[in-house]
Write an enzyme that holds these catalytic residues in place. Structure first.
Site, PDB file in Angstrom:
ATOM      1  N   TYR A   1       0.848  -1.204   0.000  1.00  0.00           N
ATOM      2  CA  TYR A   1       0.000   0.000   0.000  1.00  0.00           C
ATOM      3  C   TYR A   1       0.882   1.253   0.000  1.00  0.00           C
ATOM      4  O   TYR A   1       0.664   2.189  -0.765  1.00  0.00           O
ATOM      5  CB  TYR A   1      -0.888  -0.035   1.244  1.00  0.00           C
ATOM      6  CG  TYR A   1      -1.886   1.091   1.365  1.00  0.00           C
ATOM      7  CD1 TYR A   1      -3.018   1.132   0.560  1.00  0.00           C
ATOM      8  CD2 TYR A   1      -1.723   2.109   2.309  1.00  0.00           C
ATOM      9  CE1 TYR A   1      -3.954   2.148   0.680  1.00  0.00           C
ATOM     10  CE2 TYR A   1      -2.646   3.132   2.437  1.00  0.00           C
ATOM     11  CZ  TYR A   1      -3.761   3.148   1.629  1.00  0.00           C
ATOM     12  OH  TYR A   1      -4.690   4.158   1.752  1.00  0.00           O
ATOM     13  N   LYS A  11       1.218   4.250  -2.826  1.00  0.00           N
ATOM     14  CA  LYS A  11       0.921   5.664  -2.560  1.00  0.00           C
ATOM     15  C   LYS A  11       2.164   6.532  -2.770  1.00  0.00           C
ATOM     16  O   LYS A  11       2.058   7.680  -3.209  1.00  0.00           O
ATOM     17  CB  LYS A  11       0.355   5.838  -1.143  1.00  0.00           C
ATOM     18  CG  LYS A  11      -0.995   5.129  -0.924  1.00  0.00           C
ATOM     19  CD  LYS A  11      -2.078   5.615  -1.883  1.00  0.00           C
ATOM     20  CE  LYS A  11      -3.428   4.975  -1.602  1.00  0.00           C
ATOM     21  NZ  LYS A  11      -4.492   5.428  -2.504  1.00  0.00           N
TER      22      LYS A  11
HETATM   23  C1  BGC Z   1      -5.467   3.782   5.365  1.00  0.00           C
HETATM   24  C2  BGC Z   1      -6.169   3.463   6.662  1.00  0.00           C
HETATM   25  C3  BGC Z   1      -5.420   4.081   7.834  1.00  0.00           C
HETATM   26  C4  BGC Z   1      -5.149   5.534   7.594  1.00  0.00           C
HETATM   27  C5  BGC Z   1      -4.336   6.191   8.709  1.00  0.00           C
HETATM   28  C6  BGC Z   1      -5.226   5.252   5.268  1.00  0.00           C
HETATM   29  O1  BGC Z   1      -4.534   5.505   4.095  1.00  0.00           O
HETATM   30  O2  BGC Z   1      -6.272   3.346   4.278  1.00  0.00           O
HETATM   31  O3  BGC Z   1      -6.242   2.068   6.808  1.00  0.00           O
HETATM   32  O4  BGC Z   1      -6.190   3.950   9.029  1.00  0.00           O
HETATM   33  O5  BGC Z   1      -4.471   5.700   6.377  1.00  0.00           O
HETATM   34  O6  BGC Z   1      -3.213   5.444   9.057  1.00  0.00           O
END
Ligand code: BGC
Length: 255
Positions: A156, A160
């Site tokens: 993830y 990003k």
């Molecule tokens: C994530 C969440 C997370 C948040 C803060 C977001 O980008 O999708 O799962 O709680 O960031 O950490």
């Protein structure tokens, strides 16, 4: 109304932040293409809300990890409404696992939806704008984790971080066409992506204690900024990321 007469495509708009953006755009005068992958009921509700705001909507199913489907989504939107002015790359997923246990399938799925999907949706949008010789606006929904490490979410974070650089790169390449591209970096927002966290009072409490504004965000908190970035008020804004996180980024400690 800030988006009167505009046509917008919002990916992943059957739920959460995407749906709030789709509805808010309609309230600001835009017609909206609603995209979903697996939640037709949410897409129908979003459509009802868009129509309740007096605007036209179109629901299109597409899996953003499949480039052929991404291209078809943009083509369908253009065919139906005659043009596209705004693209919001919102669809995104995350999977939780320590780095050493991440499977190739999970890695591919996360990168394909969060980065490859954005890449080719934006490319299709840009090709349409170039062909029709019009300017346009792209808004990416990134995350505070384009900056902040997020242990157990390595794929993830990679997606990003990639999105951050894609935004900057395209701002430079697309400026000559009058196309702006910016990102929004939400913090912890009450949406289905956080459904596990929302059911865990201990983790939720610990997270809230790190948010200076002392609550999770709501999808509507993000939608207002998306309206600004998609509107002519932001004509001179490109290549930037805007944080909507209640102050979390400057007060964050991984649990
Ligand atoms: C994530 C969440 C997370 C948040 C803060 C977001 O980008 O999708 O799962 O709680 O960031 O950490």
């Amino acid at each position: 109304m800030k988006l009167a007469g505009k046509i917008a495509l919002v990916t992943g708009s059957s739920l959460g932040i995407g749906r709030a953006i789709a509805v808010r755009f309609a309230q600001e005068g835009a017609d909206v293409v609603i995209n979903y992958n697996r939640t037709p009921s949410g897409a129908q509700e979003a459509l009802d809300e868009v129509e309740a705001a007096g605007r036209r909507g179109l629901v299109v199913q597409a899996d953003l990890s499949v480039t052929a489907e991404v291209k078809k989504l943009v083509a369908t939107a253009v065919e139906h409404f005659g043009q596209l002015d705004i693209l919001v790359n919102n669809a995104g997923i995350e999977t939780h696992a320590p780095f050493w246990q991440v499977t190739e399938a999970d890695y591919d799925r996360v990168l394909n939806v969060n980065l490859k999907g954005v890449f080719f949706a934006t490319q299709a949008m840009v090709q349409h704008l170039m062909t029709t010789k019009r300017s346009g606006k792209v808004v990416n929904i990134s995350s505070v984790h384009e900056e902040l490490p997020f242990p157990n979410f390595a794929a993830y974070c990679a997606s990003k971080g990639g999105l951050k650089m894609l935004t900057r790169n395209l701002a430079v390449e697309l400026g000559q066409f009058g196309i702006t591209i910016n990102s929004i970096a939400p913090g912890a927002i009450e949406t289905p992506i956080n459904r596990k966290l929302l059911r865990d009072p201990q983790k939720l409490g610990a997270l809230q204690a790190q948010i200076p504004l002392a609550r999770l965000g709501r999808p509507e908190d993000v939608a207002g900024l998306a309206v600004f970035l998609a509107s002519s008020d932001a004509d001179y804004v490109t290549g930037s990321t805007y944080f909507v996180d209640g102050g979390l980024t400057w007060h964050y400690k991984e649990q």
